[in-house]
Structures are given as structure tokens and as C-alpha cells.
Design an enzyme around this catalytic site. Structure first.
Site, PDB file in Angstrom:
ATOM      1  N   GLU A 177      27.337 -62.367  -4.276  1.00 25.10           N
ATOM      2  CA  GLU A 177      27.784 -62.982  -5.535  1.00 25.10           C
ATOM      3  C   GLU A 177      28.356 -64.393  -5.322  1.00 25.10           C
ATOM      4  O   GLU A 177      29.553 -64.547  -5.088  1.00 25.10           O
ATOM      5  CB  GLU A 177      28.845 -62.094  -6.214  1.00 25.10           C
ATOM      6  CG  GLU A 177      29.315 -62.676  -7.549  1.00 25.10           C
ATOM      7  CD  GLU A 177      30.359 -61.826  -8.267  1.00 25.10           C
ATOM      8  OE1 GLU A 177      30.863 -60.849  -7.676  1.00 25.10           O
ATOM      9  OE2 GLU A 177      30.670 -62.148  -9.416  1.00 25.10           O
ATOM     10  N   LYS A 219      23.876 -61.414  -7.201  1.00 29.81           N
ATOM     11  CA  LYS A 219      24.683 -61.402  -8.427  1.00 29.81           C
ATOM     12  C   LYS A 219      25.113 -62.838  -8.757  1.00 29.81           C
ATOM     13  O   LYS A 219      26.189 -63.284  -8.342  1.00 29.81           O
ATOM     14  CB  LYS A 219      25.897 -60.482  -8.237  1.00 29.81           C
ATOM     15  CG  LYS A 219      26.837 -60.471  -9.436  1.00 29.81           C
ATOM     16  CD  LYS A 219      27.793 -59.300  -9.419  1.00 29.81           C
ATOM     17  CE  LYS A 219      28.758 -59.399 -10.579  1.00 29.81           C
ATOM     18  NZ  LYS A 219      29.458 -58.158 -10.862  1.00 29.81           N
TER      19      LYS A 219
HETATM   20  P1  13P Z   1      32.560 -60.700 -15.168  1.00 30.58           P
HETATM   21  O1  13P Z   1      31.264 -60.130 -15.703  1.00 30.58           O
HETATM   22  O2  13P Z   1      33.734 -60.413 -16.028  1.00 30.58           O
HETATM   23  O3  13P Z   1      32.405 -62.140 -14.788  1.00 30.58           O
HETATM   24  O4  13P Z   1      32.865 -59.926 -13.829  1.00 30.58           O
HETATM   25  C1  13P Z   1      31.838 -59.679 -12.947  1.00 30.58           C
HETATM   26  C2  13P Z   1      32.335 -59.627 -11.575  1.00 30.58           C
HETATM   27  O5  13P Z   1      32.044 -58.712 -10.854  1.00 30.58           O
HETATM   28  C3  13P Z   1      33.175 -60.726 -11.075  1.00 30.58           C
HETATM   29  O6  13P Z   1      33.298 -60.652  -9.687  1.00 30.58           O
END
Ligand code: 13P
Length: 340
Positions: A177, A219
Site C-alpha cells: 500500500e 493497494k
Molecule cells: P481508507 O479507505 O479509510 O483510506 O483506509 C484504507 C486503509 O487501509 C488505510 O491504510
């Protein structure tokens, strides 16, 4: 490393038009969201809220995986059933956030590095033994004057790649991510350029660290204009910019891309995901791994009161259904009670 097991898990996480529930807020982040609503910031209330989420009847019909936090993965229902068992029996794959959050990056004012590599091999082994099958690590990049810097992009990409390699060694699918934040006055184009550069650097590092791309989930953020940008973008412009950026940056070997919501409302995030799936036949599954855009409405309704549990669970189920529809290009604003 059992490569086939990793590939199977990654594919399962994005199969059948389902998506992921990110319920892995750290204790400080969860407390901040509780504080806004006047909910007591205690372990008891965090426990009650997470129990509400995972016991939502029928959730497994729409949700393939749930990302937990260290506190949550060790918790049990009031009747003693471990949360992990509840999730697994609902047909949901349990995952775990393993980064230790961000720290200021030395020599780079206004930028951060995500930490947590020290001792990670042992922590991953423990989580895998407990029953987790995937893990998540979030890097944070901010757009501003002269940032993100090359140094920040590279340092975060290196950490993401080292984390991903350790996950696969432990038999866990890494959810990679790199989040380019949506705060700022930058344009849609700038967001696309920065996101492409970040993703390309991440994939170079994943390759260098010998991460098997068929056994990861990416992600990313959607490509959006900054919150204070004077030039708004249409749903179609966001969808086009996002998919164009991904096509230029993400190898086709990656089985799935599960977006974070990054502060978009539930309805806006669903609309964006919907148009991407409507307009493009992409090499990867395009799905959701939302936190706020999936369960903020549930938290607002719950408000810390047991009597609101049912209404909150219905709200979570509703957003989950909307996003499954968005994966099929079938989400309509009418589903949220709005005229188109
Ligand atoms: P949000 O969808 O609220 O941005 O959170 C996703 C997430 O896993 C942040 O690390």
C-alpha cells in the site's frame, strides 16, 4: 515458500466481485475517530465496535478479506469465540496490518518513512500461526512544494519491497500500500504523475527483492485532484486518470488492485470504482479495500450504543453491496437514495 498457496490466496481475495474490509486502524487512529463522535476511547469500545463489524450477518457474501490490527486479531467475542474463528467461519480471509506507522524521514522535512522491519520475520510467523493469510504495510507520500522527494519515494519503496519479500517467505500474501495522500491543491494530472512515479519505483524494488508478483495485492490510492484544488474532476476523469496511471505502472502479473478510499465518501468511492469497471477491461481485478468508505457510516450510526448495532450492521452491509455492484459496473447513485 509455497508459491501456489500465495497465488491461490491472492486470487481468492479478489474473486467473485468481492472486496476487502479495512478495519485495521491503529489504536490512536481508532480513538481519534471515536473522539469525533464522543465515543469513549477505550479497549472495551474498540472491541465492541470490531465485534459489531465482523458479526454482521451475511458479510461474507460481499467481503473476501478483513484487515485486522494487532489488538483485534487477539480478541474474542463476548461468548469466548476468537475473532479469527468468527471471520473464517463467515468465509472471510483474515489479514493483519504489520507496519508500525510513520516517522519523520531524516533530512526530508514534511516527509515520512514507514517503519516496522525490525523483528518483522518473527511477527509474521506468529500471525501466520494464528491464522492470518495476508498482511498489509502502508507507505505515505504527500504532494507539496518539491515533495514527494526521490529520497522519500525510494526509501518507502525499499521498505515495502523488503516487507513483501518477508511476507511471502512466511506464506502470507503482501498487500502493498503506497498511499499518495489527497490533501493539497495539486491537479488531477499532478496526482497521476506522482502516483505513476511512486508505483513504478515500488515495482522496481519488488522486482529487485525477488517478490513474486502473482502472489501480491496492490493497494493504491485512486488518482484524484487535491482536496483544495480549484479544478474539480468528474467521475469519468478520475476513472480514466486512475486506470491510465495503473496501466503504465503495474505489471499484468499482479492479480488484483484493491483501492484504499483515502477520505472519499462511501458514495463517491463507489462511483469511481464503478466507472473504472464499466469503461475498462483491465489485466488485474479492480476492487476495493476501503476503511472509511465502507464502515464510517456504520460507526456514525453506532455511536457507541448497543441499541444501534443492527442499524450500523445494515449500513456496513449496504456499502459492501454497493461496492460489489461497482465491481460489476452496476452501481447506481439511486442505490444510495440519490437521483442520478
Ligand atoms: P481508507 O479507505 O479509510 O483510506 O483506509 C484504507 C486503509 O487501509 C488505510 O491504510
Amino acid at each position: 515458500m509455497n508459491e501456489q498457496k500465495l497465488v491461490d490466496t491472492a486470487r481468492m481475495l479478489v474473486a467473485n466481485d468481492k472486496g476487502l474490509l479495512a478495519m485495521d486502524e491503529s489504536i490512536p487512529t481508532c480513538n481519534k475517530r471515536f473522539a469525533k463522535l464522543g465515543i469513549p476511547q477505550t479497549e472495551e469500545y474498540r472491541h465492541a465496535y470490531r465485534e459489531l463489524l465482523i458479526t454482521t450477518p451475511g458479510l461474507g457474501e460481499f467481503i473476501s478479506g478483513a484487515i485486522l490490527y494487532d489488538e483485534t486479531i487477539r480478541q474474542q467475542k463476548k461468548d469466548g469465540t476468537p475473532f479469527l474463528q468468527v471471520i473464517t467461519e463467515a468465509g472471510i480471509i483474515p489479514g493483519i496490518k504489520v507496519d508500525m506507522g510513520t516517522q519523520a524521514l531524516a533530512g526530508h522535512p514534511g516527509e515520512t518513512i514507514t517503519e516496522g522491519l525490525d523483528g518483522l520475520r518473527d511477527r509474521l510467523q506468529e500471525y501466520a500461526q494464528m491464522g492470518a493469510r495476508f498482511a498489509k504495510w502502508r507507505a505515505v507520500l504527500t504532494i507539496g512544494t518539491d515533495i514527494p522527494s526521490q529520497g522519500c519515494i525510494e526509501a518507502n519503496a525499499q521498505n515495502l519491497a523488503c516487507y513483501a519479500a518477508l511476507c511471502q517467505e512466511a506464506g502470507l500474501v503482501p498487500m502493498v500500500e503506497p498511499e499518495v495522500m489527497m490533501e493539497g491543491d495539486n491537479s488531477l494530472e499532478e496526482s497521476g504523475e506522482v502516483t505513476a512515479e511512486v508505483l513504478q519505483t515500488v515495482f522496481q524494488q519488488l522486482y529487485t527483492q525477488r517478490v513474486m508478483l502473482e502472489g501480491i495485492i496492490l493497494k493504491p490510492n485512486m488518482v484524484l485532484p487535491g482536496l483544495t484544488c480549484s479544478q474539480p474532476a468528474s467521475v469519468e476523469q478520475v476513472a480514466d486518470a486512475t486506470v491510465q496511471c495503473l496501466l503504465r505502472s503495474v505489471p499484468a502479473a499482479v492479480p488484483g488492485i484493491a483501492f484504499l478510499s483515502g477520505g472519499q465518501s462511501g458514495e463517491v468511492a463507489s462511483a469511481h470504482l464503478n466507472v473504472m469497471n464499466l469503461r475498462f477491461r483491465s489485466p488485474w481485478a479492480l476492487t476495493f479495500s476501503f476503511g472509511r468508505a465502507l464502515h464510517q457510516p456504520a460507526l456514525d450510526l453506532w455511536h457507541g450504543k448497543e441499541s444501534n448495532t443492527l442499524a450500523a450492521q445494515q449500513a456496513l452491509l449496504h456499502r459492501s453491496k454497493c461496492n460489489v455492484a461497482a465491481r460489476q459496473g452496476e452501481y447506481k447513485t439511486e442505490m444510495d437514495g440519490r437521483t442520478a
